[in-house]
Each structure stands twice: as structure tokens, then as C-alpha cells.
Motif scaffolding. Structure first.
Motif: not given
Length: 311
Positions: A250-252, A264-268, A281-282
Motif C-alpha cells: 500500500l505505501p508504494m 521528496g515525500d516519504y511514505v510508509g 507520510k513519514q
């Protein structure tokens, strides 16, 4: 968006073209199925044609009429990466979403075809080269295109050892894995900085991680090392602690399609210790935002792959 974001909330992707590396199993397979269910044409980039064909059958069983193409891609061989990109350009010309997903984890020391440490070579260098070679196709997309690079929560343990990047003097399989996953994020963020600096607004670079998902990724290291104890421990952990590969993807999928995602976001996963749950977002580690390391890694990657980004 709601905390409970699922693949059902992805937009209609009819007419969109997606490349997923490592599409024949685990997170890549689940992402491929989800993209196909929303109408995208998915190019399944797989190291093994046989396993890729088997996976295509499984996707079409889940999504009758799924639009799929199988592509041969061995990220441990830069010649294979070039061949894949050339074939893609000839057949399609434009690309909407690139999911840099495939990887190896905590394996005994091995080298790629070009002589680089395997985890750094597959997880980072292969995807660096692939992205650069497909950049023109990404820019040829009529709308916004996205590059989503899969990292890991273990990137927080990583440190770029530029003096021994290939672990020739000293090698620990988990340190090498963490370094490669840190490299994924350094690359993802540096790519976005370079796109911004060049005024390129139609390509976006995002990092993500799956949390702890039960896939075949955890098995390969113990199997290669011949460690029955480690293999048994991994199986227990996957059964007791891990979330499903479908949830881990799901994060991908969020990074690739959600409207509120920016370069530039980071998702997990947002649940227990960022290992489980719905995506959001993390913040990644301070080391992943080190611009000096990112530039140094970029220069090293260009030198090793022979790929320069035309931006």
C-alpha cells in the motif's frame, strides 16, 4: 486523506503505463495486481521469464483482462538494465509510473556482473541506472509522472561507507542491506532536488517503505547461507509479526497515485512502530537527507553505471 487508505481509493488508471520491478512476487506482484485492477498497463520487469510468465497468469486470474507486458530485467547486470530500457522505449516511448521495487536482503556477500557488492548493486545501482535510462520516457508522459523508490525502515541503521562501499575489507549482510536502503532514499531525494533545480515539474520522485511485510525477500539470505535456524526464525516472524504482502504494497501504491503526495515525500505504514497499517507520510532519518552524501552517491553511481540524467 483518511488514515484508512486502501488500494480501492486509487484513481482510475486507464491509459496509464506502469513499470514495476520485481513484479513476479511479493510487493511487486501485489502492486501489479492493484495497478491492473485500476486499468493501467503494467510492464512486469522480472529477472526470470519463467516466474514472470507464471505471475502473469496469476494476475489475470485475479484481474480478468489485465493489460500486461513481461520484460526481462536483471538488476544485477547493467547490460540487462540497458537492454530493458531500450526495449521499453522502442515499444512504448512514454511512462507514467516507475516503481523501483525489486531488491535483495541480508544475503552472503556476492557480486553483480560488473563486480559490485550485490545488495548495493541490485537495490541501488540497478534502479539508479534504470531511472536515468527511462527519464526521457517519464518526461514524455502527457501528465505528471512519478518515480517511486522502495526503501526500508532499516535505512535508519544505514551509513554510507564510501571508503568500502562494496564491503571488500569488512562485510556484514545487515549493514550492507541498511546501506543500500539508505542509498535508495538519498537517491530519491537527490533526484527530486535535481528535477526542481532544472525546473522539471512533470516528474516527481518519492521514497517509500513497506513496514514488515511477509514476502520471499526474507527467505533468500538464510537459504543462501544455508542457515536452517535463521530460516525457521524468519518463518515464525512472518507468521506472527508481519502484515500481508498486499498490505505491505500500500505505501508504494499510495506514493504512486495519491493526490496529496509531493516530490521528496516519504511514505510508509502508520501503525505499530511504522511496521504495520495504512499508509501515510513519514519522516526518514537525518542521514537520508544528507545532501553532501547524496551528491557523493550520485557521482559514484554515474561513474559505476555510465548513466547520466539528462536534466
Amino acid at each position: 486523506m483518511s488514515d484508512e487508505w486502501t488500494a480501492e481509493r486509487m484513481p482510475d488508471l486507464s491509459g496509464e503505463r506502469v513499470v514495476v520491478t520485481g513484479a513476479n512476487s511479493g510487493l511487486g506482484f501485489e502492486a501489479t495486481t492493484a495497478f491492473a485492477r485500476k486499468g493501467a498497463h503494467v510492464v512486469m520487469a522480472c529477472r526470470s521469464r519463467e516466474r514472470g510468465r507464471e505471475a502473469m497468469v496469476d494476475v489475470r486470474e485475479a484481474v480478468p483482462g489485465a493489460s500486461l507486458t513481461l520484460g526481462k530485467l536483471d538488476l544485477a547486470d547493467l547490460d540487462s538494465v540497458r537492454a530493458f530500457a531500450e526495449t521499453f522505449d522502442e515499444e512504448f516511448g512514454s511512462l507514467d509510473i516507475l516503481c523501483n521495487n525489486a531488491g535483495v536482503m541480508a544475503i552472503p556477500r556476492r557480486e553483480t556482473e560488473q563486480g559490485y557488492e550485490m545488495q548495493f548493486g541490485v537495490n541501488h545501482l540497478g534502479h539508479f541506472a534504470l531511472t536515468g535510462l527511462l527519464l526521457d520516457a517519464l518526461r514524455a508522459s502527457p501528465g505528471e509522472s512519478r518515480v517511486v523508490t522502495q526503501s526500508s525502515g532499516l535505512h535508519e541503521n544505514g551509513e554510507m561507507d564510501f571508503d568500502d562501499i562494496d564491503g571488500e575489507d569488512e562485510y556484514d549482510e545487515w549493514d550492507a542491506y541498511a546501506q543500500s536502503k539508505l542509498a535508495n532514499l538519498l537517491f530519491a531525494y537527490e533526484l527530486q532536488r535535481r528535477l526542481d533545480s532544472a525546473g522539471v515539474e512533470d516528474v516527481t520522485s518519492i521514497g517509500c517503505h513497506p513496514g514488515y511485510a511477509a514476502t520471499n525477500l526474507q527467505r533468500r539470505g538464510p537459504e543462501m547461507a544455508g542457515s536452517r535456524l535463521r530460516l525457521a526464525a524468519m518463518r515464525v516472524a512472518n507468521a506472527v509479526v508481519a502484515q500481508s504482502a498486499e498490505t505491505g504494497a500500500l505505501p508504494m501504491l499510495y506514493a504512486a497515485t495519491a493526490e496529496d503526495v509531493a516530490g521528496g515525500d516519504y511514505v510508509g505504514p502508520t501503525g505499530l512502530k511504522n511496521m504495520r497499517g495504512y499508509p501515510g507520510k513519514q519522516e526518514s532519518s537525518d542521514r537520508s537527507r544528507d545532501e553532501d552524501d547524496a551528491r557523493r552517491l550520485w557521482e559514484l553511481s554515474e561513474e559505476r553505471t555510465g548513466v547520466s540524467f539528462d536534466i
